[in-house]
Design an enzyme around this catalytic site. Structure first.
Site, PDB file in Angstrom:
ATOM      1  CB  CYS A  61      -1.014  -0.032   1.134  1.00  0.00           C
ATOM      2  SG  CYS A  61      -2.392   1.129   0.885  1.00  0.00           S
TER       3      CYS A  61
ATOM      4  CG  HIS B 248      -3.291  -3.292   3.826  1.00  0.00           C
ATOM      5  ND1 HIS B 248      -2.346  -2.635   4.569  1.00  0.00           N
ATOM      6  CD2 HIS B 248      -3.938  -2.344   3.102  1.00  0.00           C
ATOM      7  CE1 HIS B 248      -2.421  -1.342   4.317  1.00  0.00           C
ATOM      8  NE2 HIS B 248      -3.374  -1.142   3.427  1.00  0.00           N
TER       9      HIS B 248
ATOM     10  CD  GLU C 296      -0.791  -5.436   6.306  1.00  0.00           C
ATOM     11  OE1 GLU C 296      -1.094  -4.233   6.421  1.00  0.00           O
ATOM     12  OE2 GLU C 296      -0.460  -5.947   5.204  1.00  0.00           O
TER      13      GLU C 296
END
Length: 186
Positions: free
Chosen positions: A75, A164, A166
């Protein structure tokens, strides 16, 4: 492997958890001295203008331009790896791409999408996500698209994604992909 996560702003803890999940050692990077003894670096999502200013202030822009280190930008990290955004801000300029910041709109337009990267399917989370506006050299390989937009690219030892990993339960698959495609081939 020791995987550094730039620890000045963004989703730091979430990246650390994913690195642990794939049995590697995360190392939070707060100073340029911390760049020693890592095998790769992750630049997390966050606010790219703020991150760029902090990176410049703390010497990371020059240090990373001179480092021979595989880097994953997620990002805001994608924005920081690019050559330009159409806005004046400090950038690493390590990848031959330009970026459309916040291409999908404000945070209220965040969404999830199923993506496939070389046979690996992951649920990708997009939050105020950028897209690649232009590819400036043949060295850049497109690794992911969403709705016709380029949201993942690779160039040598650098990889940049708009989403993302994560924040996705199966996001660890992407970290394995990065380590296999970029770090182990470096």
């Amino acid at each position: 492997m020791n995987i550094g996560i730039l620890g000045i702003q963004g989703d730091i803890e979430e990246h650390e958890e994913m690195i642990k999940k794939i049995n590697h050692a995360p190392k939070r990077i707060r100073t340029i001295e911390d760049l020693k003894n890592i095998d790769a670096l992750i630049i997390p999502g966050g606010e790219s203008s703020t991150m760029g200013k902090l990176m410049k202030t703390y010497g990371f822009i020059e240090a990373l331009k001179n480092a021979d280190l595989p880097i994953l930008g997620t990002c805001a990290g994608m924005v920081l790896l690019s050559k330009g955004t159409g806005k004046e801000q400090p950038l690493l300029e390590l990848m031959d791409i330009t970026i459309n910041r916040n291409a999908y709109g404000s945070q209220k337009y965040s969404f999830e999408s199923e993506l496939e990267l070389n046979g690996i399917k992951i649920n990708a989370v997009f939050i105020r996500a950028p897209t690649v506006d232009k590819i400036l050299s043949d060295e850049v390989e497109i690794i992911a698209k969403e709705g016709g937009n380029i949201v993942g690219v690779k160039q040598g030892k650098y990889m940049a994604i708009a989403f993302h990993p994560e924040l996705s339960e199966e996001g660890y698959k992407f970290y394995e992909y990065f380590l296999n495609e970029v770090v182990k081939n470096d």
